[in-house]
Design an enzyme around this catalytic site. Structure first.
Site, mmCIF file in Angstrom:
data_model
loop_
_atom_site.group_PDB
_atom_site.id
_atom_site.type_symbol
_atom_site.label_atom_id
_atom_site.label_comp_id
_atom_site.label_asym_id
_atom_site.label_seq_id
_atom_site.Cartn_x
_atom_site.Cartn_y
_atom_site.Cartn_z
ATOM 1 N N CYS A 1 27.065 17.879 -32.004
ATOM 2 C CA CYS A 1 26.922 19.010 -32.937
ATOM 3 C C CYS A 1 27.885 18.818 -34.103
ATOM 4 C CB CYS A 1 27.208 20.336 -32.235
ATOM 5 S SG CYS A 1 25.845 20.959 -31.232
ATOM 6 N N HIS B 1 24.320 16.414 -25.312
ATOM 7 C CA HIS B 1 23.500 16.838 -26.453
ATOM 8 C C HIS B 1 22.418 15.764 -26.519
ATOM 9 C CE1 HIS B 1 23.261 18.431 -30.853
ATOM 10 N NE2 HIS B 1 22.252 17.568 -30.686
ATOM 11 N N HIS C 1 19.961 12.892 -26.911
ATOM 12 C CA HIS C 1 19.978 11.815 -27.915
ATOM 13 C C HIS C 1 19.144 10.648 -27.423
ATOM 14 C CE1 HIS C 1 23.423 11.377 -25.184
ATOM 15 N NE2 HIS C 1 23.258 10.071 -25.293
HETATM 16 P P1 AMP Z 1 24.980 8.556 -23.134
HETATM 17 O O1 AMP Z 1 25.660 7.729 -22.070
HETATM 18 O O2 AMP Z 1 23.500 8.376 -23.122
HETATM 19 O O3 AMP Z 1 25.399 10.006 -23.079
HETATM 20 O O4 AMP Z 1 25.443 7.931 -24.498
HETATM 21 C C1 AMP Z 1 26.431 8.473 -25.320
HETATM 22 C C2 AMP Z 1 26.659 7.454 -26.420
HETATM 23 O O5 AMP Z 1 27.332 8.080 -27.457
HETATM 24 C C3 AMP Z 1 27.493 6.239 -25.994
HETATM 25 O O6 AMP Z 1 26.750 5.055 -26.226
HETATM 26 C C4 AMP Z 1 28.729 6.327 -26.898
HETATM 27 O O7 AMP Z 1 29.180 5.067 -27.320
HETATM 28 C C5 AMP Z 1 28.217 7.158 -28.051
HETATM 29 N N1 AMP Z 1 29.184 7.974 -28.766
HETATM 30 C C6 AMP Z 1 30.055 8.875 -28.254
HETATM 31 N N2 AMP Z 1 30.734 9.486 -29.221
HETATM 32 C C7 AMP Z 1 30.291 8.976 -30.388
HETATM 33 C C8 AMP Z 1 30.615 9.198 -31.761
HETATM 34 N N3 AMP Z 1 31.551 10.104 -32.141
HETATM 35 N N4 AMP Z 1 29.979 8.466 -32.701
HETATM 36 C C9 AMP Z 1 29.049 7.544 -32.343
HETATM 37 N N5 AMP Z 1 28.691 7.301 -31.066
HETATM 38 C C10 AMP Z 1 29.307 7.999 -30.103
HETATM 39 ZN ZN ZN Z 2 25.528 19.664 -29.357
#
Ligand code: AMP
Ligand code: ZN
Length: 114
Positions: A7, A98, A100
């Site tokens: 967010c 969130h 994605h």
């Molecule tokens: P998931 O395991 O599917 O929840 O993936 C979360 C992803 O978000 C991981 O691949 C992280 O490297 C990525 N991530 C977490 N924080 C950030 C951020 N601030 N900017 C870019 N990627 C992020």
């Molecule tokens: Zn969110």
């Protein structure tokens, strides 16, 4: 959602390498890329996961998927192929609650996934 990092990315309160953004969807580079191309696509709306997704959210997910396909084209992985990943819950390794889509490409992928 005040405590949600995605967010915060969507509201520009947290810096990210954004490559696409419109009124519903934001796409940005994953900070810990697992492939030469690794982009995250999120709806601006805070939906924790597909499990909590309601029927009225489906047009948003549709827009996010459309963005994934456009990004694949833009990143030149449309022809070589790419993987869309929607980790959901603990066993799948979801760490950001969130929803994605991961857009992964630029290398050969293994199956089954780890
Ligand atoms: P998931 O395991 O599917 O929840 O993936 C979360 C992803 O978000 C991981 O691949 C992280 O490297 C990525 N991530 C977490 N924080 C950030 C951020 N601030 N900017 C870019 N990627 C992020
Ligand atoms: Zn969110």
């Amino acid at each position: 959602m005040t405590d949600c990092i995605f967010c915060k990315v969507a509201q520009a309160e947290l810096k990210a390498r954004i490559i696409y953004s419109d009124e519903d969807v934001v796409a940005f580079h994953d900070m810990n890329p697992q492939a030469p191309t690794h982009i995250l696509v999120i709806p601006r709306k805070h939906i924790p996961s597909i499990t909590e997704c309601s029927p009225e959210d489906l047009p948003l997910l549709s827009k996010a998927l459309e963005a994934c396909a456009k990004i694949a084209e833009h990143e030149s992985i449309r022809e070589s192929g790419y993987r869309l990943v929607l980790n959901t819950g603990e066993d799948a390794g979801q760490v950001v609650n969130h929803i994605h889509f991961h857009v992964l490409g630029g290398r050969k992928m293994a199956w089954p996934p780890g």
